[in-house]
Write an enzyme that holds these catalytic residues in place. Structure first.
Site, PDB file in Angstrom:
ATOM      1  CG  LEU A  56      -2.179   0.849   1.206  1.00 23.55           C
ATOM      2  CD1 LEU A  56      -3.170   0.359   2.246  1.00 23.55           C
ATOM      3  CD2 LEU A  56      -1.844   2.309   1.457  1.00 23.55           C
ATOM      4  CB  SER A  57       3.733   2.257  -1.093  1.00 20.65           C
ATOM      5  OG  SER A  57       4.645   3.282  -1.416  1.00 20.65           O
ATOM      6  CD  GLU A  58      -1.666   5.032  -2.421  1.00 22.42           C
ATOM      7  OE1 GLU A  58      -2.689   4.380  -2.127  1.00 22.42           O
ATOM      8  OE2 GLU A  58      -0.823   5.408  -1.574  1.00 22.42           O
TER       9      GLU A  58
ATOM     10  CD  GLN B 103      -7.794  -0.482  -3.146  1.00 23.74           C
ATOM     11  OE1 GLN B 103      -8.047  -0.048  -2.018  1.00 23.74           O
ATOM     12  NE2 GLN B 103      -7.195  -1.630  -3.348  1.00 23.74           N
ATOM     13  CG  PHE B 104     -10.845   4.663  -4.010  1.00 19.25           C
ATOM     14  CD1 PHE B 104     -12.187   4.816  -4.339  1.00 19.25           C
ATOM     15  CD2 PHE B 104     -10.458   3.542  -3.305  1.00 19.25           C
ATOM     16  CE1 PHE B 104     -13.116   3.859  -3.966  1.00 19.25           C
ATOM     17  CE2 PHE B 104     -11.380   2.579  -2.923  1.00 19.25           C
ATOM     18  CZ  PHE B 104     -12.715   2.735  -3.261  1.00 19.25           C
TER      19      PHE B 104
ATOM     20  CG  ASP C 129     -10.740  10.206  -3.568  1.00 22.01           C
ATOM     21  OD1 ASP C 129     -11.089   9.367  -4.420  1.00 22.01           O
ATOM     22  OD2 ASP C 129     -11.497  11.078  -3.127  1.00 22.01           O
TER      23      ASP C 129
ATOM     24  CB  ILE D  68      -3.678   9.740  -7.552  1.00 21.56           C
ATOM     25  CG1 ILE D  68      -2.704   9.332  -8.659  1.00 21.56           C
ATOM     26  CG2 ILE D  68      -4.042  11.228  -7.632  1.00 21.56           C
ATOM     27  CD1 ILE D  68      -3.321   9.378 -10.040  1.00 21.56           C
ATOM     28  CG  PHE D  69      -3.473  13.942  -4.317  1.00 20.14           C
ATOM     29  CD1 PHE D  69      -3.277  14.792  -5.392  1.00 20.14           C
ATOM     30  CD2 PHE D  69      -4.768  13.591  -3.982  1.00 20.14           C
ATOM     31  CE1 PHE D  69      -4.343  15.285  -6.114  1.00 20.14           C
ATOM     32  CE2 PHE D  69      -5.845  14.088  -4.699  1.00 20.14           C
ATOM     33  CZ  PHE D  69      -5.630  14.937  -5.778  1.00 20.14           C
ATOM     34  N   PRO D  70      -0.090  10.854  -3.020  1.00 20.16           N
ATOM     35  CG  PRO D  70      -0.401   9.367  -1.242  1.00 20.16           C
ATOM     36  CD  PRO D  70      -1.138  10.059  -2.348  1.00 20.16           C
TER      37      PRO D  70
ATOM     38  CG  HIS E 226     -13.046   6.269  -0.474  1.00 20.13           C
ATOM     39  ND1 HIS E 226     -12.965   6.675   0.841  1.00 20.13           N
ATOM     40  CD2 HIS E 226     -12.200   5.214  -0.582  1.00 20.13           C
ATOM     41  CE1 HIS E 226     -12.121   5.900   1.504  1.00 20.13           C
ATOM     42  NE2 HIS E 226     -11.639   5.007   0.657  1.00 20.13           N
TER      43      HIS E 226
END
Length: 324
Positions: A58-60, A82-83, A85, A87-89, A129
């Site tokens: 779990l690490s965009e 996944q969402f 929302d 994407i910002f990382p 989300h």
């Protein structure tokens, strides 16, 4: 042609391209054995194995950074966030690295990949989300941005995106993942990037829309028709590069335009569309262009249906524009 929903059409596109091109790999959180939170990648792990369908931590930022590295070495990765929302990382990886590789290397390293991500509201997901961040990527030179509204376009646009030399953000409206159904061509089928679709022809008002709000715009157009207002509805499909020619042709005919999108109003793509219409068709306008959008607030939970630009908000804008 078989009937599919958007989930099935996107899955079909991924499966087709992975069979056709051994360089295509899928990676993201839960995309493998589980098949993704919306089951869009279901079955791909069983057919292609864990070297081409990769479950990630779990690490965009890690997902996109890994995908960029793969692309630079000749693979064609299709990472999933996944969402949208979340994407910002990975935003720095996308805008500071991915978007610039082709330009700064003189075309030697094009970093060819497609980032898939569910977007938008309508599923009672709350403010983490339900967002629509497309404008923040359209502002970045070097990226293409796509948002289909139906299963056939979802398959055709995704195949075209995977084959495109540039990096593509592929936003999938989650509200219509299973609600939108239709015939989808089998086998190899592409929809060209950068070409809008005139979904409904009309003479009085142009409505420009994309994603899940297409259906709200069509409903509002049908309601307006009962009042003698004939609307032309344009589905952008590709948000950037923008098919401004199709929009201008329509506006020159109708003289009036309403732009609809889920994202907040300020600095949204709708503002850019209105600016381009003013630059290229100002003398043809019979009324000020209007925008029907989300609000400049966090996406609400209990007031979700008040936030979204549904047909009951679009219709008054059509009537006001037509009667100006």
């Amino acid at each position: 042609m078989p009937q599919m929903n958007m989930v099935q059409a996107i899955n079909d596109a991924l499966r087709h391209e992975m069979r056709r091109d051994q360089r295509v790999v899928v990676l993201g959180e839960d995309v493998g054995k589980v098949g993704g939170v919306f089951r869009v990648t279901q079955g791909l792990f069983d057919e292609f194995g864990d070297d081409r369908v990769i479950d990630t931590p779990l690490s965009e930022g890690g997902i996109i950074g890994t995908a960029i590295g793969m692309a630079l070495y000749g693979l064609v990765p299709v990472p999933e966030i996944q969402f949208s929302d979340f994407i910002f990382p990975a935003y720095d990886q996308i805008v500071s690295e991915l978007a610039k590789y082709r330009y700064r290397s003189g075309g030697e390293y094009p970093a060819k990949l497609v980032i898939r991500t569910p977007t938008g509201g309508g599923i009672r997901g709350g403010h983490y989300h339900s967002q629509s961040p497309e404008a923040q990527f359209i502002h970045v030179a070097g990226l293409k941005v796509v948002c289909p509204s139906n299963p056939a376009d979802a398959k055709g646009l995704l195949l075209a995106s995977i084959r495109d030399p540039d990096p593509v953000l592929f936003f999938e409206p989650k509200r219509i993942y299973r609600a939108a159904k239709g015939e989808v061509p089998e086998g190899d089928f592409t929809v060209p990037l950068g070409k809008a679709s005139v979904v409904r022809k009309g003479q009085n008002v142009t409505i420009v829309v994309w994603g899940a709000m297409l259906y709200e715009a069509l409903e509002a157009a049908n309601q307006a028709a009962a009042q003698g207002i004939d609307c032309e509805v344009i589905d952008l499909r590709t948000l950037w590069p923008l098919d401004i020619e199709t929009i201008i042709t329509s506006v020159k005919k109708t003289g009036r335009v309403v732009v609809v999108h889920e994202a907040p109003k300020s600095c949204g793509l709708g503002g850019e569309i209105v600016a381009l219409i003013n630059e290229k068709a100002f003398l043809h306008l019979e009324a000020p262009p209007k925008r029907v959008t989300g609000f400049d607030t966090p996406f609400p939970y209990t007031l979700e249906m008040e936030y979204l630009p549904l047909s009951h908000r679009i219709l008054p804008a059509i009537i006001e524009t037509a009667r100006y």
